[in-house]
Design a protein around this motif. Structure first.
Motif, PDB file in Angstrom:
ATOM      1  N   GLU A  13      10.290 -37.789  -5.229  1.00  0.00           N
ATOM      2  CA  GLU A  13       9.044 -38.559  -5.308  1.00  0.00           C
ATOM      3  C   GLU A  13       8.017 -37.772  -6.137  1.00  0.00           C
ATOM      4  O   GLU A  13       8.050 -36.537  -6.166  1.00  0.00           O
ATOM      5  N   PRO A  14       7.086 -38.467  -6.776  1.00  0.00           N
ATOM      6  CA  PRO A  14       6.016 -37.761  -7.496  1.00  0.00           C
ATOM      7  C   PRO A  14       5.197 -36.898  -6.542  1.00  0.00           C
ATOM      8  O   PRO A  14       4.970 -37.279  -5.390  1.00  0.00           O
ATOM      9  N   THR A  15       4.763 -35.755  -7.020  1.00  0.00           N
ATOM     10  CA  THR A  15       3.901 -34.888  -6.222  1.00  0.00           C
ATOM     11  C   THR A  15       2.454 -35.195  -6.574  1.00  0.00           C
ATOM     12  O   THR A  15       2.084 -35.241  -7.745  1.00  0.00           O
ATOM     13  N   LEU A  16       1.657 -35.391  -5.543  1.00  0.00           N
ATOM     14  CA  LEU A  16       0.243 -35.716  -5.705  1.00  0.00           C
ATOM     15  C   LEU A  16      -0.585 -34.631  -5.030  1.00  0.00           C
ATOM     16  O   LEU A  16      -0.541 -34.478  -3.808  1.00  0.00           O
ATOM     17  N   LEU A  17      -1.295 -33.886  -5.821  1.00  0.00           N
ATOM     18  CA  LEU A  17      -2.131 -32.817  -5.280  1.00  0.00           C
ATOM     19  C   LEU A  17      -3.352 -33.397  -4.578  1.00  0.00           C
ATOM     20  O   LEU A  17      -3.824 -34.488  -4.925  1.00  0.00           O
ATOM     21  N   LEU A  75       0.946 -23.998  -9.074  1.00  0.00           N
ATOM     22  CA  LEU A  75       2.281 -23.943  -8.467  1.00  0.00           C
ATOM     23  C   LEU A  75       2.179 -23.777  -6.954  1.00  0.00           C
ATOM     24  O   LEU A  75       2.918 -24.427  -6.205  1.00  0.00           O
ATOM     25  N   ASP A  76       1.259 -22.939  -6.515  1.00  0.00           N
ATOM     26  CA  ASP A  76       1.043 -22.764  -5.077  1.00  0.00           C
ATOM     27  C   ASP A  76       0.640 -24.084  -4.425  1.00  0.00           C
ATOM     28  O   ASP A  76       1.160 -24.461  -3.374  1.00  0.00           O
ATOM     29  N   ALA A  77      -0.291 -24.805  -5.059  1.00  0.00           N
ATOM     30  CA  ALA A  77      -0.755 -26.084  -4.511  1.00  0.00           C
ATOM     31  C   ALA A  77       0.363 -27.125  -4.513  1.00  0.00           C
ATOM     32  O   ALA A  77       0.498 -27.897  -3.564  1.00  0.00           O
ATOM     33  N   LEU A  78       1.152 -27.138  -5.572  1.00  0.00           N
ATOM     34  CA  LEU A  78       2.267 -28.089  -5.639  1.00  0.00           C
ATOM     35  C   LEU A  78       3.255 -27.840  -4.504  1.00  0.00           C
ATOM     36  O   LEU A  78       3.706 -28.783  -3.841  1.00  0.00           O
ATOM     37  N   ARG A  79       3.582 -26.577  -4.282  1.00  0.00           N
ATOM     38  CA  ARG A  79       4.522 -26.253  -3.201  1.00  0.00           C
ATOM     39  C   ARG A  79       3.964 -26.660  -1.845  1.00  0.00           C
ATOM     40  O   ARG A  79       4.686 -27.183  -1.000  1.00  0.00           O
ATOM     41  N   ARG A  80       2.671 -26.441  -1.638  1.00  0.00           N
ATOM     42  CA  ARG A  80       2.045 -26.860  -0.379  1.00  0.00           C
ATOM     43  C   ARG A  80       2.080 -28.384  -0.226  1.00  0.00           C
ATOM     44  O   ARG A  80       2.047 -28.895   0.884  1.00  0.00           O
ATOM     45  N   SER A  81       2.153 -29.080  -1.346  1.00  0.00           N
ATOM     46  CA  SER A  81       2.181 -30.548  -1.321  1.00  0.00           C
ATOM     47  C   SER A  81       3.594 -31.111  -1.307  1.00  0.00           C
ATOM     48  O   SER A  81       3.777 -32.313  -1.473  1.00  0.00           O
ATOM     49  N   GLY A  85      10.097 -27.722  -7.020  1.00  0.00           N
ATOM     50  CA  GLY A  85      10.486 -27.138  -8.301  1.00  0.00           C
ATOM     51  C   GLY A  85      10.944 -28.141  -9.332  1.00  0.00           C
ATOM     52  O   GLY A  85      11.295 -27.770 -10.445  1.00  0.00           O
ATOM     53  N   ALA A  86      10.938 -29.406  -8.979  1.00  0.00           N
ATOM     54  CA  ALA A  86      11.332 -30.452  -9.917  1.00  0.00           C
ATOM     55  C   ALA A  86      10.708 -31.763  -9.467  1.00  0.00           C
ATOM     56  O   ALA A  86      10.366 -31.932  -8.301  1.00  0.00           O
ATOM     57  N   GLY A  87      10.579 -32.660 -10.411  1.00  0.00           N
ATOM     58  CA  GLY A  87      10.063 -33.983 -10.104  1.00  0.00           C
ATOM     59  C   GLY A  87       8.733 -34.245 -10.779  1.00  0.00           C
ATOM     60  O   GLY A  87       8.078 -33.331 -11.276  1.00  0.00           O
ATOM     61  N   PRO A  88       8.356 -35.509 -10.797  1.00  0.00           N
ATOM     62  CA  PRO A  88       7.144 -35.908 -11.493  1.00  0.00           C
ATOM     63  C   PRO A  88       5.868 -35.331 -10.878  1.00  0.00           C
ATOM     64  O   PRO A  88       5.734 -35.220  -9.662  1.00  0.00           O
ATOM     65  N   ILE A  89       4.949 -35.002 -11.772  1.00  0.00           N
ATOM     66  CA  ILE A  89       3.595 -34.585 -11.408  1.00  0.00           C
ATOM     67  C   ILE A  89       2.696 -35.465 -12.280  1.00  0.00           C
ATOM     68  O   ILE A  89       2.313 -35.069 -13.382  1.00  0.00           O
ATOM     69  N   PRO A  90       2.426 -36.690 -11.843  1.00  0.00           N
ATOM     70  CA  PRO A  90       1.799 -37.668 -12.725  1.00  0.00           C
ATOM     71  C   PRO A  90       0.365 -37.344 -13.133  1.00  0.00           C
ATOM     72  O   PRO A  90      -0.475 -37.015 -12.288  1.00  0.00           O
ATOM     73  N   TYR A  91       0.125 -37.462 -14.435  1.00  0.00           N
ATOM     74  CA  TYR A  91      -1.209 -37.283 -14.991  1.00  0.00           C
ATOM     75  C   TYR A  91      -2.159 -38.360 -14.465  1.00  0.00           C
ATOM     76  O   TYR A  91      -3.355 -38.115 -14.339  1.00  0.00           O
ATOM     77  N   SER A  92      -1.640 -39.524 -14.157  1.00  0.00           N
ATOM     78  CA  SER A  92      -2.474 -40.627 -13.688  1.00  0.00           C
ATOM     79  C   SER A  92      -3.183 -40.303 -12.370  1.00  0.00           C
ATOM     80  O   SER A  92      -4.220 -40.898 -12.064  1.00  0.00           O
TER      81      SER A  92
END
Length: 139
Positions: A13-17, A75-81, A85-92
């Motif tokens: 799934e996309p990761t949403l910070l 990267l720290d915030a993404l992991r907490r979310s 290590g892979a998958g969408p991180i949408p600009y939208s």
């Protein structure tokens, strides 16, 4: 066939910070990124702004350092979310833009100092995160 199995075939799934309302409000109020970095050192957005400012003033090494800090904080915030290590991180999703902006700035600075392999890895990472991000950030 279980729904979980079908879901895994489609990829992560996309990761949403999470939002950073205080940072966004302070920037809108005119606070300087350098001051906000001391108050919000985990904000990729603040470090990306510092990287862009330094790059615009020809301070490429400083830009690289700021961008690398924003990248690692992201990267720290993404992991907490939940990012693995892979998958969408949408600009939208606006809160993702600080990380994507830091990632773009890191690639730009890396290319400027001759770190071509790093710049290429970052370009791939950015494209895999969101194929439109690089174009939007360059424009």
């Amino acid at each position: 066939m279980s729904d979980e199995f079908r879901k895994n075939l489609m990829g992560p799934e996309p990761t949403l910070l999470p939002e950073e309302p205080d940072v966004v409000e302070r920037l809108a109020a005119g606070d300087e990124a350098v001051d906000l970095a001391a108050k919000h050192p985990t904000s990729s957005l603040v470090w990306a702004i510092l990287a862009d400012e330094a790059y615009g003033e020809g301070r490429t090494i400083e830009s690289y350092a700021y961008a690398r800090t924003g990248y690692h904080r992201g990267l720290d915030a993404l992991r907490r979310s939940g990012w693995r290590g892979a998958g969408p991180i949408p600009y939208s999703h606006e809160p993702n833009r600080g990380f994507l902006r830091a990632l773009y700035a890191l690639g730009r600075a890396a290319a400027s100092i001759g770190e071509i392999e790093e710049a290429e890895r970052i370009a791939v990472f950015l494209k895999e995160s969101d194929p439109e991000a690089s174009t939007r950030l360059a424009g």
